[in-house]
Scaffold this active site. Sequence first.
Site, mmCIF file in Angstrom:
data_model
loop_
_atom_site.group_PDB
_atom_site.id
_atom_site.type_symbol
_atom_site.label_atom_id
_atom_site.label_comp_id
_atom_site.label_asym_id
_atom_site.label_seq_id
_atom_site.Cartn_x
_atom_site.Cartn_y
_atom_site.Cartn_z
ATOM 1 N N SER A 188 3.959 -1.750 7.468
ATOM 2 C CA SER A 188 5.303 -2.075 7.035
ATOM 3 C C SER A 188 5.196 -2.746 5.668
ATOM 4 C CB SER A 188 5.984 -3.015 8.026
ATOM 5 O OG SER A 188 7.336 -3.187 7.716
ATOM 6 N N GLY A 197 0.829 -2.171 -1.215
ATOM 7 C CA GLY A 197 0.061 -2.824 -2.266
ATOM 8 C C GLY A 197 -0.932 -1.884 -2.922
ATOM 9 N N ASN A 251 0.738 -5.513 7.220
ATOM 10 C CA ASN A 251 1.866 -5.958 6.422
ATOM 11 C C ASN A 251 1.579 -5.741 4.936
ATOM 12 O OD1 ASN A 251 4.439 -7.700 5.990
ATOM 13 N ND2 ASN A 251 2.906 -8.660 4.687
ATOM 14 N N GLU A 252 2.265 -4.788 4.327
ATOM 15 C CA GLU A 252 2.351 -4.559 2.873
ATOM 16 C C GLU A 252 1.077 -4.035 2.219
ATOM 17 O OE1 GLU A 252 6.086 -7.517 1.828
ATOM 18 O OE2 GLU A 252 4.133 -8.027 0.985
ATOM 19 N N ASN A 253 0.053 -3.697 2.989
ATOM 20 C CA ASN A 253 -1.196 -3.282 2.360
ATOM 21 C C ASN A 253 -1.162 -1.846 1.849
ATOM 22 O OD1 ASN A 253 -2.065 -5.822 2.988
ATOM 23 N ND2 ASN A 253 -3.327 -5.202 4.712
#
Length: 804
Positions: A465, A424, A419-421
């Site tokens: 994602s 990021g 999730n979002e890594n």
Amino acid sequence: MSKQSTPLASGWTLHLADGGSIPATVPGSSHIDLLAAGLIEDPYAGRNELDVAWVGRADWRYDTVLPNVPEGCEQTDLVFEGLDTVATVTLDGVELGRTRNMHRSYRFDVTGLARGGTPLSVFLTSAYTEAEALRERLGPRPNAYPVPFNYIRKMACSFGWDWGPTLVTAGMWRPVRVESWNTARLASVRPLVTVADGVGRVEAHLAVERTEPGEARPLLVTLEVDGVLATTRVPAGSTSSTAEVQVPDPALWWPRGYGDQPLYTCRVVLADAGTGAELDVWERRIGFRSVRLDQNEDAHGTAFTITVNGTPVFARGVNWIPDDALPARVTPDRYRHRLRQAAEAGVNLVRVWGGGIYEDDAFYDACDELGLLAWQDFLFACATYPEEQPLRGEVEAEARENVVRLMPHPSLVLWNGNNENLWGFRDWQWEDELAGDSWGEGYYLGLLPRIVAELDPTRPYYAGSPWSGSWDHHPNDPAHGTSHFWEVWNRRDYTDYLKDVPRFAAEFGWQAPPAYATLRQALPDEDLAPDSPGVLHHQKAEDGNGKLNRGLAQHFSAPATFDDWHYLTQVNQARAIATGVAHWRSHWPVCAGTVVWQLNDCWPVTSWAAIDGAGRLKPLYHELRRLYADRLLTFQTREGARVLAVDNQSPEPWAGNANVRRLQVDGTALAEETIAFTVPPRSVATFPVTTEIKDRHRELLVADAGELRDIALDCEDHEFAYPPAEMTLVPAPAADGFTLAVTAGTLVRDLLLQADRLAPSAQADTGLMTLLPGETRTLTVTGVSLSDLTPGALRAALFTVNET
């Protein structure tokens, strides 16, 4: 003799720092045991969370004694299905092993040691201690939060999140048992379930563990599905085997709304080939279906469409977080209730978010039965994750175990790397800060896809994602793959959802406080205000109330009271999600799904959830029932012009007439047009609207088609000339409660009965509703009787935009 299992669920004690002890619950945690003993206050109430922070920093010891175990068995194992998290296990003072991963099970050979009355101890070191020591050794890594959850394989949100408390748990959070067995046991069963050309195929890959005497014995494996059997001989010394059956014309498993969910029992029996004695049995339910992820490139970018049995599915989804900050408290019944609520709201996909846990099989069992597609994140969220040992080995072990554990479930349709890594790394200044250190890319683009390809080739894997499919595009490019929309909420108004048509909106959301009764129960003595200490403590998002208030200011006048603020923020949440879902859904098949952040909460908190931490339904939940229904009618915009979107996700054609009216605020009809439509199954059509608002402060458009309606204004609510709300209320007794017929004497916008203000147990079957002059709607309320209400209570629990 078949394998025998003895649960270790009773007789445990938790030892305290002062030398005393208290009874302990297994499965459970130190917080649960301390609560039960009255040694800490409820961390969900008031600001008690701060007072119990020491629990997560402490070390703990659990003790019990073994019960009598079967005699004459060649091997005995002590099995922990889940240890949270850094543990040393001893039996009669002998160290059996050490653990450092909440997300996997552990098995210790205690042959010759396991006797009735033998003392068993589990020493638990604070997760902080382990994580901080590893950070010191491996060096700092960027993280969205100031705690080192990325250095330990533990539920990340234990350390606090922007919707969750900081409650760093420790304990045996899943069952413990003693297993006694002879000759051999089934170490794992990995069923590859496929269907093609009308034939269902189950290929069961087995790993076998043998005792020393069992090494020389040949074995038999029998696989049975729907009365079809196959028997395979396992030679002496072999520790693996494959059995296969083919089931003719199996009934296909479908997501809800697309067909039925037939499930078949898959049974594997391991036996001694010489004696025929049954040694071990593995049994699960499976479903026959095919799943594919369409990632084709087209004129709009790169698709992300889940296809089941050859049929593209528009994902009407929600994100799932752990349903309790103390996850050992979540029971199978609670899973089933919460997931049934999702299904009743029209949801067909649930994404298990990567900062939580691999949920219990009861979660996926319910998804199987309800037809809810399950999207499973691997457990990485909002941080960079070192790829050095010991973390890399733990990551591989947990991934392998959980892929094999969950793959029998037909509802599981997607493995997602994180999730979002990836996002990021590109956008949150992580790349520069890392200066070449490992950060998890090797997991998401290397290790995890290899594991899935090896163990579960029947399902797609996606690296993250949001993710655009490759580094050739920005990770959060709406034209490619999955997208998250957090500039809206964080910095922009929700109308900015209208600026994008993503291929798949995997996260987006808007906050609102929980139900009034939920806040009052959590803050019983507080004079509630948006900025009162307890309300602020139960708002974990950075500048959360500031964002709520700035969002309100875009559309409404400043609320005069807490009750107005509470109501309007809930209205704004529902409208925000409606704006995004209706717009994106109207662009099917370019946009192939919306996954709202989030379905549920883990404690009483102001958050993005549709169901609050006490299980009460927020207005957003009821709005999801409208937005995720098979058929939806909404005003949309195409190339600057207003259109009517007729969205038919049902399996049947939809033909009818939509009546579009231009009304004055008093209900007078000024213009009218009829739009005839025929929309094929699983399709959307848009039709021009020629009727235009002339006086944007006093006129509105209303579109009706059967029971479906949409309303459009051409100004913000604070600019519109709403009349004082006039309503006639007619209550009548009914089973388990009462009905309330509301007749509008004026336009009544977004009427809401907050039933929990009548009684904490009360629920209404309806959320926000807008009535035109002369219209009547009837609500059903359960959990309170009319005789229990004081005069004026009903009117006081009714809220409307007209009166704020």
